[in-house]
Structure formats: structure tokens, C-alpha cells
Design a protein around this motif. Structure first.
Motif, PDB file in Angstrom:
ATOM      1  N   GLU A 156      55.732   9.924 -75.163  1.00  0.00           N
ATOM      2  CA  GLU A 156      56.550  10.880 -74.744  1.00  0.00           C
ATOM      3  C   GLU A 156      57.397  10.551 -73.479  1.00  0.00           C
ATOM      4  N   PHE A 157      58.695  11.113 -73.281  1.00  0.00           N
ATOM      5  CA  PHE A 157      59.321  10.663 -71.993  1.00  0.00           C
ATOM      6  C   PHE A 157      60.038  12.034 -71.473  1.00  0.00           C
ATOM      7  N   SER A 158      60.046  12.106 -70.181  1.00  0.00           N
ATOM      8  CA  SER A 158      60.770  13.114 -69.626  1.00  0.00           C
ATOM      9  C   SER A 158      61.527  12.994 -68.390  1.00  0.00           C
ATOM     10  N   THR A 159      62.355  13.781 -67.889  1.00  0.00           N
ATOM     11  CA  THR A 159      63.004  13.508 -66.749  1.00  0.00           C
ATOM     12  C   THR A 159      62.480  14.411 -65.550  1.00  0.00           C
ATOM     13  N   ASN A 160      62.121  13.717 -64.339  1.00  0.00           N
ATOM     14  CA  ASN A 160      61.369  14.576 -63.241  1.00  0.00           C
ATOM     15  C   ASN A 160      62.201  14.282 -61.943  1.00  0.00           C
TER      16      ASN A 160
ATOM     17  N   SER B  90      63.965   8.973 -80.882  1.00  0.00           N
ATOM     18  CA  SER B  90      62.788   8.579 -80.644  1.00  0.00           C
ATOM     19  C   SER B  90      61.684   9.381 -81.422  1.00  0.00           C
ATOM     20  N   GLY B  91      62.351  10.097 -82.422  1.00  0.00           N
ATOM     21  CA  GLY B  91      61.434  10.880 -83.282  1.00  0.00           C
ATOM     22  C   GLY B  91      60.941  12.065 -82.442  1.00  0.00           C
ATOM     23  N   ASN B  92      61.699  12.704 -81.737  1.00  0.00           N
ATOM     24  CA  ASN B  92      61.153  14.097 -80.942  1.00  0.00           C
ATOM     25  C   ASN B  92      60.073  13.741 -79.763  1.00  0.00           C
ATOM     26  N   ARG B  93      60.406  12.771 -79.122  1.00  0.00           N
ATOM     27  CA  ARG B  93      59.610  12.486 -78.021  1.00  0.00           C
ATOM     28  C   ARG B  93      60.286  12.457 -76.629  1.00  0.00           C
ATOM     29  N   ILE B  94      61.087  13.345 -76.452  1.00  0.00           N
ATOM     30  CA  ILE B  94      62.026  13.577 -75.070  1.00  0.00           C
ATOM     31  C   ILE B  94      61.721  15.225 -74.818  1.00  0.00           C
ATOM     32  N   GLY B  95      61.620  15.088 -73.389  1.00  0.00           N
ATOM     33  CA  GLY B  95      61.803  16.416 -72.917  1.00  0.00           C
ATOM     34  C   GLY B  95      62.648  16.225 -71.591  1.00  0.00           C
ATOM     35  N   ILE B  96      63.155  17.208 -71.253  1.00  0.00           N
ATOM     36  CA  ILE B  96      64.021  17.508 -69.904  1.00  0.00           C
ATOM     37  C   ILE B  96      63.815  18.129 -68.950  1.00  0.00           C
TER      38      ILE B  96
ATOM     39  N   ARG C  44      63.510  19.284 -84.138  1.00  0.00           N
ATOM     40  CA  ARG C  44      62.456  20.066 -83.427  1.00  0.00           C
ATOM     41  C   ARG C  44      63.064  20.491 -82.051  1.00  0.00           C
ATOM     42  N   PRO C  45      62.955  21.712 -81.392  1.00  0.00           N
ATOM     43  CA  PRO C  45      63.643  21.852 -80.213  1.00  0.00           C
ATOM     44  C   PRO C  45      63.160  20.901 -79.190  1.00  0.00           C
ATOM     45  N   VAL C  46      64.261  20.666 -78.058  1.00  0.00           N
ATOM     46  CA  VAL C  46      63.838  19.775 -77.074  1.00  0.00           C
ATOM     47  C   VAL C  46      63.517  20.499 -75.984  1.00  0.00           C
ATOM     48  N   PRO C  47      62.323  20.480 -75.309  1.00  0.00           N
ATOM     49  CA  PRO C  47      61.926  21.518 -74.292  1.00  0.00           C
ATOM     50  C   PRO C  47      62.566  21.018 -72.789  1.00  0.00           C
TER      51      PRO C  47
END
Length: 290
Positions: free
Chosen positions: A80-84, A107-113, A177-180
């Protein structure tokens, strides 16, 4: 505990080599910072060093996080991947929501922000955005992103706020799916924003004792907002922890994700091979035993 690899200050093409290695080694995610540009002159102190000076040179690579996350997702399957963190008030929220929605689908819901405000006056001046209203605009932007990326696929949304206002519109594609959305910041307003509106909180690089104080305050604030029972990630980066016992202690304080930079922990060579060796060593010595 979930293990996130820090992707800060690494070239874009090197990240494409680190991502598959991190997935194979058992990491949960990779976190990427956001820096639009490096102003030669800055009229404010950097808030996270004692002398207020930035700790990286102008030529340090800071690839665009959205483009890089998409590229890394294409060479992995589970990571999974996120911004930080993404400097959200520098950007138009609808355009940002469009990008996030597309990344989530691809990405198949592998993103968080993860989102933050930015401390650099010149970033606001040069992007023609207003620094004074950055907090209020970030609050509204979070609501807009959550509406577009609510997890119901493409649907009609509208928003009528003080700073952003639009009638019914649909963005497609949109995730199923919701993006967190996680909120960064150690200030009281930042902690309140995370507790009130976020799906989690992201720390900066600080000692474990400071993290424990912030985690405790988040618990108080979330209780005050009636959100204690909702899922909530606490993403930390302790600067004085490097072994299993230390990580278990910070987990017992409430951390759910630990962001690590193994090549710094082991003082490894700052090359692709050195970083891959260090991330594998950390996986063997900490993640596997944990």
C-alpha cells in the motif's frame, strides 16, 4: 503493528526498485513526502529542527507523490502507499480528489492520503494560494475528498462551503472502498483536525516520549468528539527506537503503523543496493521477530 517504509528523499526510479523489495520483505506500505519546490529564500523557520534550518539540499529528489505512488503500484501487488504528508491547501480539492480516485481504482484500493498544511510562506505565494486560510480550506478539502472517494463508486456529490462551492457533479472512476484520509501535525489544531475529521494521525520524526504525549492527547480529543469507537490509525516515526522491545512499547501506547528508515537505523550506504540490504535486514531482525 504495520510497517511502513519511508520513501523520503529518494529518486523516483530508485523507488521503483525499492517497492518490490519492500513487498517481498513483508512491509505493509511505503510513505512518500510532498515538496512542490525548494525556495531559495524562505521567510519562516523550519519547525522541526532546533535552528530552524532545513536539513536537505535544494537538489534533493522529491518526486511528485501521486505519480510515484501510481508507478510503484504498477510494479507491486499487495503493497500500500500513502502521502506523508500532502500539502493539501496548495492544491485545488476537486482536482486532487480526481487524482486520488483514479489512483485508488488503478491500484486496487491500495492508496491512503496523509494531509498537512505546509509551513512555507513562499509555497503559498508562488502557487497563488492563501496561507492565512490554509487550515479552514484544508478542513473543507478533506470533506470534498471523502465525498468523492467514499467507496460507493461514481456518484453525485455537491459541496457548499465558505472556500469551496460546487453543485452536483460526478467523478469517474471512483473507488469501491473509502480512501482513508490521515492528518499530520503535532500542534493542537492539527491534533484536533485529526481527531475530528481524520481516519488516522501521522507524526513527524520525533522521540518516542513525544509520540506518547500526542497519542494520549488524540485519545482525549477523539473521546470529546464521540469518535473513540471508530477505526483510527496512528502512524508514527520514532527517532530513538530500533529494536523489538522499543517498538512494542510504542505500540502499547497506541501506535498502529510504524514508519521506518532502515538505511539510517543501520547506517547503510546511500545506494539502491545499500537501501535494499538495510530494508531486508530490518525485516529479518525486527519485523520477522515481532
Amino acid at each position: 503493528m504495520k510497517w511502513a517504509l519511508s520513501g523520503a528523499m529518494i529518486g523516483a526510479r530508485e523507488l521503483l526498485e525499492l517497492a518490490p523489495a519492500a513487498e517481498e520483505a513483508g512491509y505493509h506500505s511505503i510513505a512518500l513526502p510532498d515538496s512542490v519546490f525548494y525556495p531559495e529564500k524562505v521567510s519562516a523557520d523550519y519547525p522541526y529542527t532546533p535552528d530552524g534550518k532545513r536539513m536537505w539540499p535544494a537538489e534533493m529528489p522529491m518526486p511528485d507523490p501521486f505519480i510515484t505512488m501510481s508507478a510503484m503500484a504498477a510494479v507491486t501487488e499487495r503493497l500500500e502507499f500513502s502521502t506523508n504528508v500532502l500539502k493539501l491547501p496548495l492544491r485545488d480539492p476537486l482536482l486532487t480528489a480526481k487524482q486520488i480516485a483514479t489512483m485508488a481504482v488503478l491500484s486496487g484500493n491500495r492508496i491512503g492520503i496523509g494531509v498537512g498544511l505546509s509551513w512555507i510562506p513562499e509555497e503559498f505565494a508562488f502557487t497563488r494560494t492563501e496561507m492565512r486560510t490554509r487550515g479552514a480550506r484544508t478542513d473543507e478539502a478533506i470533506e470534498i475528498i471523502k465525498a468523492v472517494c467514499a467507496g460507493n463508486g461514481p456518484e453525485w456529490v455537491e459541496y457548499h462551503g465558505k472556500h469551496y462551492d460546487f453543485d452536483r457533479l460526478m467523478i469517474s472512476p471512483a473507488p469501491d472502498r473509502p480512501v482513508p484520509v490521515y492528518v499530520g501535525g503535532h500542534s493542537e489544531p492539527g491534533l484536533r483536525r485529526a481527531a475530528r475529521a481524520g481516519d488516522g494521525w501521522i507524526s513527524v520524526n520525533v522521540p518516542a516520549d513525544q509520540l506518547k504525549v500526542a497519542i494520549g492527547r488524540l485519545a482525549e480529543l477523539r473521546a470529546g468528539y464521540g469518535r473513540s469507537e471508530l477505526p483510527f490509525e496512528i502512524d508514527v516515526s520514532p527517532t530513538d527506537v530500533g529494536d523489538v522491545a522499543g517498538y512494542r512499547e510504542i505500540e502499547s501506547a497506541g501506535a498502529t503503523i510504524c514508519r521506518v528508515t532502515p538505511w539510517r537505523i543501520f547506517d547503510a550506504e546511500q545506494t539502491t543496493a545499500g537501501r535494499i540490504g538495510a530494508l531486508r535486514r530490518f525485516a529479518d531482525e525486527v519485523i520477522a521477530k515481532y
